[in-house]
Design an enzyme around this catalytic site. Structure first.
Site, PDB file in Angstrom:
ATOM      1  N   LEU A   1      42.208  42.862  33.754  1.00 11.20           N
ATOM      2  CA  LEU A   1      41.999  44.128  33.060  1.00 11.20           C
ATOM      3  C   LEU A   1      42.791  44.172  31.755  1.00 11.20           C
ATOM      4  O   LEU A   1      43.975  43.834  31.725  1.00 11.20           O
ATOM      5  CB  LEU A   1      42.440  45.272  33.975  1.00 11.20           C
ATOM      6  CG  LEU A   1      42.259  46.696  33.463  1.00 11.20           C
ATOM      7  CD1 LEU A   1      40.782  47.040  33.346  1.00 11.20           C
ATOM      8  CD2 LEU A   1      42.970  47.674  34.392  1.00 11.20           C
TER       9      LEU A   1
ATOM     10  N   GLN B   1      42.729  41.064  37.867  1.00  9.60           N
ATOM     11  CA  GLN B   1      41.316  41.282  38.152  1.00  9.60           C
ATOM     12  C   GLN B   1      40.482  40.032  37.889  1.00  9.60           C
ATOM     13  O   GLN B   1      39.379  39.884  38.421  1.00  9.60           O
ATOM     14  CB  GLN B   1      40.763  42.459  37.332  1.00  9.60           C
ATOM     15  CG  GLN B   1      39.388  42.909  37.803  1.00  9.60           C
ATOM     16  CD  GLN B   1      38.757  43.939  36.882  1.00  9.60           C
ATOM     17  OE1 GLN B   1      39.239  44.200  35.776  1.00  9.60           O
ATOM     18  NE2 GLN B   1      37.661  44.539  37.329  1.00  9.60           N
TER      19      GLN B   1
ATOM     20  N   ASP C   1      60.558  29.097  36.920  1.00 11.47           N
ATOM     21  CA  ASP C   1      59.777  29.385  35.732  1.00 11.47           C
ATOM     22  C   ASP C   1      58.334  29.642  36.142  1.00 11.47           C
ATOM     23  O   ASP C   1      57.670  28.763  36.687  1.00 11.47           O
ATOM     24  CB  ASP C   1      59.850  28.192  34.773  1.00 11.47           C
ATOM     25  CG  ASP C   1      58.943  28.360  33.570  1.00 11.47           C
ATOM     26  OD1 ASP C   1      58.516  29.500  33.297  1.00 11.47           O
ATOM     27  OD2 ASP C   1      58.650  27.348  32.905  1.00 11.47           O
TER      28      ASP C   1
END
Length: 289
Positions: free
Chosen positions: A17, A84, A272
């Protein structure tokens, strides 16, 4: 010396999104792309609607998978979806498993987002606040789409919000259950219809000062809206809600936005988060994917 992480099939990084490939000199997946390319991976970032339903974005992804296959001569692709983007990747794999070698969900709301539930409850259907919010969000998405070179795609912020709620993702899962765990918080099938399924996600750290990492501070504030997965979420997605296929780990000390870019604060997370993508490319290579 870095190991060779050249996978058999190209990797597509699928944004979520309000995501994009590039705006000016800023690339959403810059750190991930740099690390994977340095390790020898072939990479593509498809253009999708900034805001829309999982199915609409999935259809757009399918079309661009075909373009990658034609351009590279590859038979399949590896899909890594953030947020998403994981749902769009799942849709593509469910409809075209013959061209998808693997789906990897990174911080994906595979069982919905409690944050989306809160936003949905705050916006009463049919009333003015919902209409205003949809208009503002859609215009913002249109702007992002225009300046990122994806203006050909339509935007629908309300469809995106509905698609990310627990109810919305539940309906999606009824149609596309591939890779989902049978028990809450468990592992899902590692392979369905020839497609490998993986996932990883994080939990927003609670001991970092906001001044040292302001983005993480925002995610920590949003994490307070979670009840089912209180203190077990990355600010946008719950830890167990993210589970799909082989769960590599779901409690990395990283927030939702930090799972796609290196920290902008003064304190770098360990491990990381960008290195996780290289590790995964090596995992895909070892699986002949």
């Amino acid at each position: 010396m870095q190991r060779n992480a050249t996978t058999r099939y190209p990797i597509l990084l699928v944004h979520g999104l309000f995501g994009f490939e590039r705006i000016g000199h800023f690339e959403l997946f810059h750190d991930v792309k740099y690390a994977l390319k340095a390790a020898g991976s072939r990479l593509f970032v498809p253009h999708l609607s900034v805001t829309h339903s999982n199915e609409m974005r999935g259809e757009q992804l399918l079309a661009q998978i075909e373009c990658v296959l034609r351009g590279t001569g590859a038979e399949k692709v590896n899909l890594i979806g953030h947020s998403q983007g994981a749902l769009a990747a799942r849709y593509a794999a469910a409809l075209a498993p013959d061209v998808v070698a693997s789906v990897t969900s990174v911080s994906g709301p595979n069982h919905g987002s409690e944050l989306a539930d809160c936003l949905r409850k705050a916006l009463v259907p049919g009333e003015l606040p919902e209409a205003v919010a949809q208009n503002v969000a859609t215009q913002f998405a249109d702007l992002l789409s225009l300046i990122s070179g994806s203006a050909e795609f339509t935007q629908n912020a309300l469809a995106a919000l509905n698609a990310l709620t627990t109810v919305g993702v539940g309906h999606f899962n009824d149609k596309f259950p591939q890779g989902l765990p049978h028990t809450w918080g468990g592992q899902g099938p590692g392979q369905v219809n020839g497609v490998r399924y993986y996932s990883w996600s994080g939990v927003v750290p609670q001991n970092t000062l906001p001044a040292l990492n302001p983005v993480q501070g925002i995610c920590r504030t949003l994490s307070r809206y979670f009840t089912t997965e209180a203190q077990q979420n990355d600010g946008f997605v719950g830890r167990y809600s993210s589970h799909l296929g082989q769960v590599i780990r779901s409690d990395y000390p990283v927030d939702h936005l930090g799972s796609v870019r290196r920290s902008v604060g003064l304190v770098a997370p360990e491990p990381d988060p960008i290195g996780l993508y290289v590790e995964h490319a090596l995992r895909l290579k070892d699986a002949d994917l």
